[in-house]
Design an enzyme around this catalytic site. Structure first.
Site, PDB file in Angstrom:
ATOM      1  N   HIS A  36      -4.542   1.428 -15.299  1.00 15.00           N
ATOM      2  CA  HIS A  36      -5.039   1.001 -14.056  1.00 15.00           C
ATOM      3  C   HIS A  36      -6.020  -0.161 -14.128  1.00 15.00           C
ATOM      4  CE1 HIS A  36      -5.090   2.386  -9.884  1.00 15.00           C
ATOM      5  NE2 HIS A  36      -5.677   1.453  -9.586  1.00 15.00           N
ATOM      6  N   ASP A  54       1.062  -0.326 -14.413  1.00 15.55           N
ATOM      7  CA  ASP A  54      -0.393  -0.133 -14.489  1.00 15.55           C
ATOM      8  C   ASP A  54      -0.618   0.941 -13.633  1.00 15.55           C
ATOM      9  OD1 ASP A  54      -2.752  -1.083 -15.365  1.00 15.55           O
ATOM     10  OD2 ASP A  54      -3.204  -1.866 -13.288  1.00 15.55           O
ATOM     11  N   PRO A 107       0.962  -1.210  -0.007  1.00 19.43           N
ATOM     12  CA  PRO A 107       0.079  -0.085   0.014  1.00 19.43           C
ATOM     13  C   PRO A 107       0.630   1.115  -0.022  1.00 19.43           C
ATOM     14  CG  PRO A 107       0.147  -0.945   2.172  1.00 19.43           C
ATOM     15  CD  PRO A 107       0.733  -1.841   1.266  1.00 19.43           C
ATOM     16  N   THR A 115       1.793  -2.470  -9.970  1.00 16.29           N
ATOM     17  CA  THR A 115       0.408  -2.749 -10.192  1.00 16.29           C
ATOM     18  C   THR A 115      -0.052  -2.125  -8.771  1.00 16.29           C
ATOM     19  OG1 THR A 115       0.549  -4.930  -9.589  1.00 16.29           O
ATOM     20  CG2 THR A 115       0.520  -4.402 -11.844  1.00 16.29           C
ATOM     21  N   ARG A 156       0.472   1.275  -6.337  1.00 18.55           N
ATOM     22  CA  ARG A 156       0.142   2.576  -6.549  1.00 18.55           C
ATOM     23  C   ARG A 156       1.084   3.406  -6.915  1.00 18.55           C
ATOM     24  NH1 ARG A 156      -4.021   1.415  -6.011  1.00 18.55           N
ATOM     25  NH2 ARG A 156      -5.779   1.578  -4.239  1.00 18.55           N
ATOM     26  N   GLU A 170      -1.200   9.577 -12.888  1.00 20.86           N
ATOM     27  CA  GLU A 170      -2.350   8.900 -13.595  1.00 20.86           C
ATOM     28  C   GLU A 170      -3.744   9.529 -13.139  1.00 20.86           C
ATOM     29  OE1 GLU A 170      -3.415   4.938 -12.600  1.00 20.86           O
ATOM     30  OE2 GLU A 170      -2.480   5.287 -10.391  1.00 20.86           O
TER      31      GLU A 170
END
Length: 354
Positions: free
Chosen positions: A320, A283, A231, A257, A259, A288
């Site tokens: 994402h 991702d 996280p 993939t 954060r 973003e």
């Protein structure tokens, strides 16, 4: 006679309680609605007669938060602005619950939520396999240069120049974060015949048979593939930076993939230019927020960082989409509505952010 009257009174009281239970409704305003979101939630909503849900295409932000007046809860996503200003407006609108239809909650001002007595509930594990499979897809893609191969063949170029990869078999995979998604990725890497090492503050006992826990420095130095599954917190912000990149093997593949804030983008670009990485699969990335799930093909992007990343032949970026499977969407809608019911009943569960 007395017993009969008492029976009638008790029956009427019970019937009244049942009636009230049936007619209690909870109104939820759903922000940033995509067609697939609405389809997924509408398939489940019939199983929750106590809940009413309205959908907005606009995302949650300070300017749109007043639209929540008259609603008990709002449903937001990872791209939503649930900061201090938004939280204040939601409080003034009478909102008591924020339902995050995602695992992350770093975009939520939890201090303000606590101050206003607004509860926050999330979906911590909708489909770990979906994200892990996408992480491995990115790793394979940048390793075997599939994006380049696709373009070459479309142009009738069947040469193999620039497409050399390396075997994952008997190489070392380093998993940073071994929660549900990281554990799923570890199992996939094991299936490829890789040695799996991991770094996490908490060791996952389910992985004891085949995962060796090491320090972060050891993981960086030993891994041929590094996949991020932790996280975003103060302690993990810009975990990948010029110092940690310098400790990596030359020719490493990095996949994120989780954060975008885990990686300091400018340092990553410097590392790519210095040929530190064999490939990078993202991702998620720092810029973003405005791009997530939006078609911006007719726009000139405000910043150049994304364009700079896309200019490198060994970088692959997706939008994402790691979570984006039918199974995951079903799990997200069910868990989100279950969270709403938990709130409605005055209860709590393990999905509440404390």
């Amino acid at each position: 006679m007395t017993n009969t009257i008492e029976f009638i009174i008790l029956k009427e009281k019970k019937d009244c309680e049942l009636f009230n239970r049936r007619t209690v409704t909870m109104k939820i305003l759903f922000f940033d609605t995509k067609n697939y979101d609405k389809d997924s939630f509408e398939k489940q909503i019939a199983n929750y007669p106590e809940i009413e849900m309205d959908y907005l295409k606009t995302d949650l932000a300070p300017k749109t938060a007043p639209l929540a007046k008259g609603y008990d809860a709002v449903c937001a996503f990872v791209s939503s602005d649930v900061g201090a200003e938004t939280m204040t407006v939601l409080h003034e609108a009478g909102v008591k619950l924020i339902l995050m239809r995602c695992a992350g909650f770093n975009n939520v001002d939890m201090d303000k939520a606590k101050e206003y007595g607004i509860r926050v509930m999330r979906v911590p594990g909708y489909s770990p396999e979906a994200v892990a499979e996408h992480a491995m897809a990115l790793a394979l893609e940048v390793n075997r240069r599939l994006h380049k191969a696709y373009v070459k063949v479309r142009e009738n170029d069947f040469s193999l120049g620039g497409l050399m990869g390396f075997n994952f078999y008997q190489k070392t995979a380093g998993i940073v974060g071994t929660g549900k998604i990281g554990a799923a990725m570890a199992k996939i890497c094991r299936g490829f015949g890789m040695k799996v090492i991991a770094y996490d503050v908490y060791q996952n006992p389910d992985l004891a048979d085949f995962v060796e826990y090491v320090t972060l420095d050891e993981l960086l130095a030993q891994s041929d593939l590094i996949s991020l599954h932790c996280p975003l917190m103060d302690s993990t912000y810009h975990l990948i930076n010029k110092d940690t990149i310098a400790k990596m093997k030359d020719g490493v593949i990095l996949v994120n993939t989780s954060r975008g804030g885990l990686v300091k983008t400018n340092d990553l670009i410097d590392g790519i230019r210095a040929r530190k990485f064999f490939g990078v699969g993202l991702d998620v990335y720092e810029e973003e927020t405005k791009n997530v799930f939006e078609n911006r093909s007719d726009e000139i992007l405000e910043h150049s960082t994304t364009a700079r990343l896309l200019s490198f032949p060994n970088v692959m970026i997706t939008s994402h989409q790691g979570f984006f499977t039918e199974e995951a969407l079903t799990a997200i809608s069910q868990t989100t509505l279950d969270n709403a019911m938990t709130f409605l009943k005055g209860e709590t569960n393990e999905n509440e952010v404390k």
